[in-house]
Enzyme design. Structure first.
Site, PDB file in Angstrom:
ATOM      1  CD  GLU A  65      -1.619  -2.791   2.265  1.00  0.00           C
ATOM      2  OE1 GLU A  65      -2.131  -3.788   1.809  1.00  0.00           O
ATOM      3  OE2 GLU A  65      -0.149  -2.903   2.240  1.00  0.00           O
ATOM      4  NE  ARG A 278       2.960  -8.254   1.700  1.00  0.00           N
ATOM      5  CZ  ARG A 278       2.876  -8.221   0.950  1.00  0.00           C
ATOM      6  NH1 ARG A 278       4.513  -7.279  -0.783  1.00  0.00           N
ATOM      7  NH2 ARG A 278       2.555  -6.849   0.923  1.00  0.00           N
ATOM      8  CG  MET A 318      12.150  -4.811   6.366  1.00  0.00           C
ATOM      9  SD  MET A 318      11.625  -4.355   8.210  1.00  0.00           S
ATOM     10  CE  MET A 318      12.898  -3.220   8.425  1.00  0.00           C
ATOM     11  N   GLY A 319      12.081  -3.250   2.044  1.00  0.00           N
ATOM     12  CA  GLY A 319      11.740  -2.060   1.135  1.00  0.00           C
ATOM     13  C   GLY A 319      12.968  -2.660   0.017  1.00  0.00           C
ATOM     14  CD  GLU A 320      17.626  -3.877  -1.123  1.00  0.00           C
ATOM     15  OE1 GLU A 320      18.469  -3.800  -2.003  1.00  0.00           O
ATOM     16  OE2 GLU A 320      17.838  -4.742  -0.455  1.00  0.00           O
ATOM     17  CG  ASN A 344       1.127  -4.172  -7.131  1.00  0.00           C
ATOM     18  OD1 ASN A 344       0.548  -4.787  -8.789  1.00  0.00           O
ATOM     19  ND2 ASN A 344       1.386  -3.619  -6.735  1.00  0.00           N
ATOM     20  CD  GLU A 347       4.829  -3.801  -5.071  1.00  0.00           C
ATOM     21  OE1 GLU A 347       5.897  -4.644  -5.360  1.00  0.00           O
ATOM     22  OE2 GLU A 347       4.055  -2.819  -4.567  1.00  0.00           O
TER      23      GLU A 347
END
Length: 430
Positions: A65, A278, A318-320, A344, A347
């Protein structure tokens, strides 16, 4: 169920909520930090540069999100420079993604629990002129508190699967009263709009805008970072070497991916698997699974060198995820070989990748169908089907390029939700 009964149950269940948070903190230490924010306590002040006291609140849940909301948030920052844009999340991974996306240009804290006291303290602190809630993150007390303070609430990029609609429907008046307090809904599709209407939301205060996920634009910098990593990871391998990413996987899915990978390796021994669980609390268990099965594993979190002998790179940062997608030749989108509902697929589509998914995609039914009909995504039902499709993509350059081109075509054809949703936000602010 009345909101009073719901609140009473929440208070009674609070010890269990805290125990669950402790358990998650044991599995993933990031959950142990900043607990006070979840109760609306000791929130940091706005920066001095935003002394006007005006704020716009955007609530996301986690990584997906946060990424989807990024185009909208960035436009709001540009259009309302005197306002402080507040972005809240529920998870540490979402928090890290917000930091990577915006740095210090937004005010970020964890969203408060849906308890009257916590919400009141939070709203007293940020005093938003508008609350923008992403997708289906609906909390009765939060929405009621905004309504009572005359803070308009826009549910944007809203989606509601059949399964979620049935769950909300079982709550009866609690759901109906909560929805009626929303100012406006920007629904992703006609089916989503119909389900919200059946639950009691007035159709006159709803517009089908499409999904913000189609408006995702990948920066040239990120693409280059991905290519640099790709070159590093494939150094020393043959010209037939390819990268297969399995992203956002869930329990019971990693094993199926690895079965497919074994089959792929029988004919294509120089494929590197990038496996990205995840949730961060699964990083260590998945690493253990890989080691127990005898794979040569490198961990991204410890900057292990990826050598020609590496079988699997564990994406345990995280975030990669977008950067890792940018390294790949084929993307499997997880949560779909198990009954989680999928994640999703847009992406990897924004990077022009061929995409494969399992059949359980009820969270992204329309998007998946659109992509499949366009030849951008292939659905598989088993590890053996996944292996066969991957082998075809890795050995048929024309088919791979066509699927990737189709994916970009779907993205370009369906853009525009950003402008429509931004107009709704502007109207509610003014």
């Amino acid at each position: 169920m009345s909101r009073f009964v719901y609140t009473l149950i929440f208070y009674l269940a609070l010890p269990l909520v805290v125990l669950r948070l402790l358990y998650r903190a044991w599995r993933a230490p990031a959950y142990a930090r900043r607990w006070h924010e979840r109760f609306g306590l000791s929130l940091p002040p706005f920066p001095a540069s935003k002394s006007s006291g005006k704020a716009i609140w955007v609530h996301t849940v986690s990584v997906g999100e946060s990424i989807a909301a990024a185009p909208l948030v960035k436009r709001l920052i540009a259009m309302y420079p005197k306002h402080q844009v507040v972005v809240t999340t529920m998870t540490p991974t979402g928090s890290e993604q917000v930091r990577k996306l915006y740095g210090d240009t937004v005010y970020h804290v964890y969203a408060p629990y849906d308890l009257p006291g916590a919400i009141s303290r939070f709203l007293n602190h940020i005093k938003p002129e508008l609350a923008v809630v992403m997708e289906t993150e609906l909390w009765p007390n939060t929405i009621a508190a905004c309504h009572n303070r005359n803070i308009p609430v826009l549910l944007t990029n809203a989606r509601l699967s059949e399964r979620s609609a049935r769950g909300y429907g079982r709550l009866g008046s609690l759901t109906r009263n909560m929805l009626q307090k929303l100012s406006f809904i920007a629904a992703q599709s006609e089916d989503d709009a119909r389900r919200f209407t059946e639950l009691g939301f007035p159709r006159a205060r709803m517009q089908v805008t499409g999904t913000l996920k189609y408006d995702l634009v990948i920066s040239d910098v990120l693409k280059q970072e991905g290519q640099t990593l790709r070159e590093q990871w494939l150094t020393g391998r043959s010209q037939q070497a390819r990268i297969f990413i399995a992203a956002s996987t869930h329990p019971g899915e990693d094993e199926q991916i690895l079965e497919a990978f074994k089959e792929i390796r029988r004919t294509l021994p120089d494929i590197l698997l990038v496996l990205v669980p995840r949730h961060l609390e699964r990083f260590d268990p998945v690493y253990g699974l890989l080691k127990n099965e005898g794979w040569q594993v490198s961990r991204r979190s410890t900057n292990d060198t990826v050598t020609p002998d590496t079988d699997v790179l564990l994406g345990d940062t995280m975030g990669e995820l977008l950067r890792m997608y940018a390294t790949a030749d084929l993307a499997f989108v997880g949560g779909s070989l198990v009954e989680h509902g999928g994640h999703n697929p847009l992406e990897p589509a924004a990077l022009g990748l061929p995409i494969v998914s399992g059949p359980h995609v009820f969270n992204f039914t329309e998007v998946t169908a659109t992509m499949e009909n366009a030849g951008a995504l292939t659905t598989v039902h088993s590890s053996s089907e996944l292996a066969r499709h991957a082998q075809m993509i890795f050995t048929n350059e024309q088919a791979a390029q066509k699927a990737g081109s189709n994916a970009l075509g779907v993205m370009n054809k369906n853009r525009g939700a950003l402008d429509r949703q931004l107009m709704l936000a502007q109207a509610l602010i003014s």
